[in-house]
Every structure is written in C-alpha cells, then in structure tokens.
Scaffold this motif. Structure first.
Motif, PDB file in Angstrom:
ATOM      1  N   LEU A   1       7.148   0.181  -9.641  1.00  0.00           N
ATOM      2  CA  LEU A   1       6.075   0.979 -10.241  1.00  0.00           C
ATOM      3  C   LEU A   1       5.140   1.369  -9.107  1.00  0.00           C
ATOM      4  CD1 LEU A   1       4.489   2.036 -12.749  1.00  0.00           C
ATOM      5  CD2 LEU A   1       3.264  -0.159 -12.696  1.00  0.00           C
ATOM      6  N   SER A   2       4.848   2.675  -8.991  1.00  0.00           N
ATOM      7  CA  SER A   2       3.978   3.134  -7.908  1.00  0.00           C
ATOM      8  C   SER A   2       2.945   4.113  -8.446  1.00  0.00           C
ATOM      9  CB  SER A   2       4.794   3.789  -6.791  1.00  0.00           C
ATOM     10  OG  SER A   2       5.395   4.991  -7.235  1.00  0.00           O
ATOM     11  N   TYR A   3       1.809   4.152  -7.736  1.00  0.00           N
ATOM     12  CA  TYR A   3       0.722   5.059  -8.099  1.00  0.00           C
ATOM     13  C   TYR A   3       0.090   5.564  -6.806  1.00  0.00           C
ATOM     14  CZ  TYR A   3      -3.971   6.572  -9.470  1.00  0.00           C
ATOM     15  OH  TYR A   3      -5.115   7.290  -9.641  1.00  0.00           O
ATOM     16  N   CYS A   4      -0.243   6.859  -6.763  1.00  0.00           N
ATOM     17  CA  CYS A   4      -0.964   7.411  -5.621  1.00  0.00           C
ATOM     18  C   CYS A   4      -1.832   8.574  -6.103  1.00  0.00           C
ATOM     19  CB  CYS A   4      -0.027   7.845  -4.508  1.00  0.00           C
ATOM     20  SG  CYS A   4       1.196   9.087  -4.972  1.00  0.00           S
ATOM     21  N   ALA A   5      -2.932   8.814  -5.395  1.00  0.00           N
ATOM     22  CA  ALA A   5      -3.888   9.831  -5.828  1.00  0.00           C
ATOM     23  C   ALA A   5      -4.596  10.429  -4.617  1.00  0.00           C
ATOM     24  CB  ALA A   5      -4.899   9.226  -6.794  1.00  0.00           C
ATOM     25  N   ASP A   6      -5.175  11.606  -4.845  1.00  0.00           N
ATOM     26  CA  ASP A   6      -6.015  12.272  -3.851  1.00  0.00           C
ATOM     27  C   ASP A   6      -7.453  12.222  -4.363  1.00  0.00           C
ATOM     28  OD1 ASP A   6      -7.058  13.826  -1.813  1.00  0.00           O
ATOM     29  OD2 ASP A   6      -6.604  15.702  -2.873  1.00  0.00           O
ATOM     30  N   ALA A   7      -8.290  11.380  -3.766  1.00  0.00           N
ATOM     31  CA  ALA A   7      -9.676  11.203  -4.211  1.00  0.00           C
ATOM     32  C   ALA A   7     -10.618  11.995  -3.314  1.00  0.00           C
ATOM     33  CB  ALA A   7     -10.044   9.726  -4.179  1.00  0.00           C
TER      34      ALA A   7
ATOM     35  N   TYR B   1       0.872  -1.169   0.000  1.00  0.00           N
ATOM     36  CA  TYR B   1       0.000   0.000   0.000  1.00  0.00           C
ATOM     37  C   TYR B   1       0.912   1.223   0.000  1.00  0.00           C
ATOM     38  CZ  TYR B   1      -2.867   3.778   1.824  1.00  0.00           C
ATOM     39  OH  TYR B   1      -3.483   4.987   1.999  1.00  0.00           O
ATOM     40  N   HIS B   2       0.625   2.206  -0.878  1.00  0.00           N
ATOM     41  CA  HIS B   2       1.529   3.335  -1.054  1.00  0.00           C
ATOM     42  C   HIS B   2       0.714   4.625  -1.141  1.00  0.00           C
ATOM     43  CE1 HIS B   2       4.741   5.866  -2.625  1.00  0.00           C
ATOM     44  NE2 HIS B   2       3.988   6.168  -3.673  1.00  0.00           N
ATOM     45  N   GLY B   3       1.215   5.684  -0.529  1.00  0.00           N
ATOM     46  CA  GLY B   3       0.559   6.979  -0.604  1.00  0.00           C
ATOM     47  C   GLY B   3       1.465   8.064  -0.073  1.00  0.00           C
ATOM     48  N   THR B   4       0.924   9.299  -0.060  1.00  0.00           N
ATOM     49  CA  THR B   4       1.632  10.438   0.512  1.00  0.00           C
ATOM     50  C   THR B   4       0.686  11.142   1.477  1.00  0.00           C
ATOM     51  OG1 THR B   4       0.951  12.127  -1.085  1.00  0.00           O
ATOM     52  CG2 THR B   4       2.812  10.710  -1.708  1.00  0.00           C
ATOM     53  N   ASN B   5       1.212  12.175   2.144  1.00  0.00           N
ATOM     54  CA  ASN B   5       0.350  12.919   3.062  1.00  0.00           C
ATOM     55  C   ASN B   5      -0.753  13.684   2.333  1.00  0.00           C
ATOM     56  OD1 ASN B   5       2.507  14.531   2.003  1.00  0.00           O
ATOM     57  ND2 ASN B   5       2.002  16.134   3.478  1.00  0.00           N
ATOM     58  N   LEU B   6      -0.612  13.931   1.010  1.00  0.00           N
ATOM     59  CA  LEU B   6      -1.641  14.634   0.241  1.00  0.00           C
ATOM     60  C   LEU B   6      -2.272  13.762  -0.832  1.00  0.00           C
ATOM     61  CD1 LEU B   6       0.154  18.089  -0.181  1.00  0.00           C
ATOM     62  CD2 LEU B   6      -1.580  17.449   1.505  1.00  0.00           C
TER      63      LEU B   6
ATOM     64  N   PHE C   1     -19.207  16.366  -6.149  1.00  0.00           N
ATOM     65  CA  PHE C   1     -18.887  16.002  -7.523  1.00  0.00           C
ATOM     66  C   PHE C   1     -20.044  15.179  -8.082  1.00  0.00           C
ATOM     67  CE2 PHE C   1     -14.203  16.614  -6.688  1.00  0.00           C
ATOM     68  CZ  PHE C   1     -14.028  17.553  -7.665  1.00  0.00           C
ATOM     69  N   TYR C   2     -20.427  15.474  -9.341  1.00  0.00           N
ATOM     70  CA  TYR C   2     -21.520  14.762  -9.989  1.00  0.00           C
ATOM     71  C   TYR C   2     -21.062  14.229 -11.345  1.00  0.00           C
ATOM     72  CZ  TYR C   2     -24.756  16.856  -6.609  1.00  0.00           C
ATOM     73  OH  TYR C   2     -25.387  17.245  -5.456  1.00  0.00           O
TER      74      TYR C   2
ATOM     75  N   ARG D   1     -13.787  12.058  -7.535  1.00  0.00           N
ATOM     76  CA  ARG D   1     -12.777  12.433  -8.516  1.00  0.00           C
ATOM     77  C   ARG D   1     -11.445  12.704  -7.826  1.00  0.00           C
ATOM     78  NH1 ARG D   1     -15.695  16.570 -12.841  1.00  0.00           N
ATOM     79  NH2 ARG D   1     -17.367  15.140 -13.495  1.00  0.00           N
ATOM     80  N   SER D   2     -10.391  12.681  -8.633  1.00  0.00           N
ATOM     81  CA  SER D   2      -9.044  12.946  -8.117  1.00  0.00           C
ATOM     82  C   SER D   2      -8.631  14.366  -8.456  1.00  0.00           C
ATOM     83  CB  SER D   2      -8.045  11.961  -8.723  1.00  0.00           C
ATOM     84  OG  SER D   2      -6.737  12.286  -8.350  1.00  0.00           O
ATOM     85  N   THR D   3      -8.106  15.074  -7.443  1.00  0.00           N
ATOM     86  CA  THR D   3      -7.556  16.400  -7.710  1.00  0.00           C
ATOM     87  C   THR D   3      -6.083  16.327  -8.100  1.00  0.00           C
ATOM     88  OG1 THR D   3      -6.983  16.741  -5.386  1.00  0.00           O
ATOM     89  CG2 THR D   3      -9.180  17.434  -6.085  1.00  0.00           C
TER      90      THR D   3
END
Length: 442
Positions: free
Chosen positions: A316-322, A294-299, A335-336, A348-350
């Motif tokens: 290979l890594s992926y992270c997002a802010d949903a 499991y991978h992420g950041t503080n944002l 969000f609609y 949605r992801s910012t």
C-alpha cells in the motif's frame, strides 16, 4: 593323477572368475532422449512447498532397484509385459539420482541441468556383468602400495566388498596397503552407500571415499544444525562474514538460524542431506519481510509505502504534492483556511495518489511491486494556473516499482502512469517514483 590335479585347478579358476564377474557386476543406464517431455496432466503433483514436481521413468528388468536423491514420496513400481517400470517423483532443481540394486554396483544418473518443474525424463537401466578383474598377485616382488582413503569415522569401509579396519588419523584419513590394480571401495552408513572403482598405481595415492554431504548457509548471523538420528554436523571455520559451512552431514537435520538483517524470529527448517551433495541456503531469503519506506515521485514527493513479502505479498503506497502557494490569474497567492472569519495560511495538495497491489520477489533480494491506484488531483482550465473554475477530480493510476534489499536497507525506483484530464500540473501523467526505508523479518 597330474592331469586330474590340473583339471581341478582349472575348474576352480573358472569358478573364481565367474564369482568375480558377478561380484563386480554394475548397473548401466542411458537416456531415452536427451531432452525431457512435458509432464502429462495425470502425473502432475506438487511438493510441500507448492512447487510442481518432475517425473523420472526408469525401465529395467531388475526387480529391486532403489533410488536416492531429491525424491518426493515413494517410487511407484509397475510390472509390464516387457519389463518393470519405476515412476519416481523428483523435486525441482534435482541434479542427479543414485540407483542401487543388491546384485549390482550402483549407477548415478546425471541430468544435463538442474531439472525444472513439469518435466518427464525417461531412462533405461540394465545390469552389466563386468569382465574379470585380476588383482596382481604377490610373489617374489611386493606389488602393494600405501594409500590414504578419506572416509568419515562413522561409516563402514569395504575394500573389494570385504569389511576392513585400519588406522585413522586426523579423524577422517584411513591408511591401507593395497595391491596394484583395480579395487572397489565402498562406504556405508545405515541405508546410505557410495561405491567407486579405483586403480592403485603407486605409493601415496589418495582416495576420496566420503559418503557425507555438506551445507553452506549465507546471509546469517548465527546457525546451528540439530541431527535427527544422523551424524553431528561438523562446522568448518573460515567461511567469512555471515557465511557458515558444515560438512560430515548425512540424513535429516533441523536447521535453526537468524538472518543477518533485522529479524524478530528465527528460521527453523528440516532438511535432508543426501550422499556427496552440497546444499546452499540463503537464510535472509527464508523469512517474510515487512517494509516501511519513504515513498514519492518527482512531482508528488511526499508519501509512504507499507508492504510485506517473502516470495510474494502485498503493498500500500501513498504520495502527494503539497503546496503553500499557487499561481493564479492575478499572480502567486497563498493558500488560506477560513475559521470564524479568520484566515490562516495552510498547505494543500494539488495531486495525490493511493495505490495497492501484489508484491513479488523476483530473484534473491530483488522485488517488484505492480498495481492500480486512485489519483485525486486539482483540475484547471489553464495549465499551472488556479482559475476560477478549478475543481478536484479523480482518475486511474498504474504503478510499477523495482526494489533491492541490502540486509535491512531497502530502496526502489519505478514508474507511475496517471490517466488525468486538465490537471493543474499536466506533467503528472508520467512520473518517476522512488522509495527508501527499512526491512524487518518476522
């Protein structure tokens, strides 16, 4: 007549002394310099693991020198105008090398530290005729003492170069009575030999004449050694959890074992145990691992990391802010998604980041990932407010993360730098990353 007898005894005693001098001759060595030179390009070679070897140059007038240690390939002998030059390739990490001759007792070259790659060492070796060694003669007083010689049952034991037999007990203790004074004790097995000079002083003296080496294997769930025309390895109990100790080893063996982490295979490696050496293996570091994290950041707290590494590998890594809600100029809004005129709530992801690059094992269980990434982010003219002119943009990201493995558990912390402009969240330029997951060996 009496003069003739005395003269004959004198001549015999001189010949005995001369024989002893030659009999106990030994090799002597000295380094040309205390520090090595850098290995010239024409001498650079690599071993079977791809590591660059080092070279030891031995200069001597003795024509039959042989070398025992972490030697790679066959020594090269060159005849020069002022003597003989031997070139020996040594593996990285070598601590010593044993030099032998048929006419002299061996000498051991101890390096000041485990040698590194691309080092050139030089040493001079010569034969030295030892002074007369007088063994105390027995007369009316008994000057012999009971000593215990520790030697393996499979060796041939020589005392003062005479093959000896005696009584063993406890499988490796040899009882012998020796005269007071100096003696040479030699253990031999096939082409292996260990010689030493001892001074017998009294009863109960113990002499270590073992020629075999030992092996310790850490971080293993099971280990066994199969000998290749060598003595069977002797397992020593009490090594502790996940630790296996063996001794009585000399020559070539196949080590077969499983690490103490999650593993779908076994480690199989052929090793060579030199006389009186101790080798250490960490079995969990001898397999290639796959990591699911499991991978992420503080944002950007939601993501994953897939990677594989032994000494090196890739990730290979992926992270997002949903988000399901966002600030607008008119307040907070959901969000609609519109579908056939119907609106439904959505997420949605910012911002999100996709990264890839190399992975390295720095030390034992410590790993490093470092590489570039692609950032995809929401851009607005007002920070943290969704304005009418919003749009999604792309940017560059640079990432570095350190990982530490504990058996099958993996965790990491790092830093992510994103090169973005007018991001909805301007703080995404600098982020702290984190990862946690499992490791499995293959």
């Amino acid at each position: 007549m009496r003069f003739v007898v005395i003269l004959l005894l004198y001549i015999v005693s001189i010949n005995v002394c001369i024989g002893q001098d030659n009999r106990y001759a030994h090799l002597s060595s000295d380094f040309v310099r205390n520090q090595p030179l850098r290995l010239p390009e024409d001498m650079i070679r690599t071993d079977l693991n791809g590591d660059t070897i080092s070279v030891l140059i031995v200069r001597s007038e003795i024509d039959d020198l042989t070398f025992d240690g972490n030697v790679f390939g066959e020594p090269i002998k060159n005849y020069l105008a002022d003597g003989i030059e031997y070139r020996i390739n040594l593996l990285k990490g070598s601590k010593d090398i044993r030099i032998r001759s048929n006419d002299f007792h061996q000498v051991v070259i101890d390096f000041p530290y485990p040698i590194r790659s691309m080092e050139l060492w030089e040493v001079n070796v010569k034969g030295v005729t030892a002074p007369e060694i007088r063994i105390a003669e027995t007369g009316e007083n008994d000057n012999t003492y009971a000593v215990t010689i520790f030697a393996e049952p499979f060796v041939q034991l020589y005392i003062d170069e005479d093959y000896t037999t005696g009584s063993y007990y406890n499988n490796n203790e040899y009882l012998k009575k020796l005269e007071e004074g100096a003696h040479y004790i030699t253990s031999k097995y096939k082409d292996y030999e260990y010689s030493q000079k001892v001074n017998v002083k009294g009863d109960g003296q113990e002499i270590d004449a073992k020629v075999s080496g030992s092996v310790t294997v850490y971080n293993a769930s099971q280990v066994e050694f199969k000998s290749i025309q060598s003595p069977e390895a002797n397992y020593i109990s009490g090594g502790g959890r996940d630790t296996y100790n063996y001794d009585g080893m000399l020559g070539r063996y196949v080590m077969i074992g499983k690490p103490n982490s999650i593993s779908f295979g076994t480690v199989e490696k052929t090793i060579n145990v030199a006389p009186r050496t101790h080798q250490i293996f960490r079995l969990d570091e001898m397999v290639r691992y796959g990591f699911i994290l499991y991978h992420g950041t503080n944002l950007q707290p939601f993501g994953f990391n897939l990677s594989g590494c032994k000494d090196w590998g890739f990730y290979l890594s992926y992270c997002a802010d949903a988000k399901s809600k966002i600030n607008t100029t008119y307040g907070e809004s959901d969000f609609y998604d519109s579908d056939n005129g119907n609106q439904t709530h959505t997420i949605r992801s910012t911002s999100m980041t996709l990264s890839a690059g190399p992975m390295f094992r720095l030390w034992h269980k410590l790993y490093l990932q470092i590489g570039p990434g692609w950032a995809y982010y929401l851009s607005t003219s007002e920070p943290k407010v969704l304005t009418a002119d919003y749009e999604y943009k792309s940017g560059l990201s640079l990432n570095a993360e350190l990982f530490f493995r504990i058996k099958a558990f993996m965790m990491g912390v790092g830093y992510m730098r994103q090169f973005v402009k007018d991001a909805y969240n301007p703080n995404i330029s600098n982020q702290l990353s984190f990862s946690v997951g499992i490791a499995f060996g293959g």
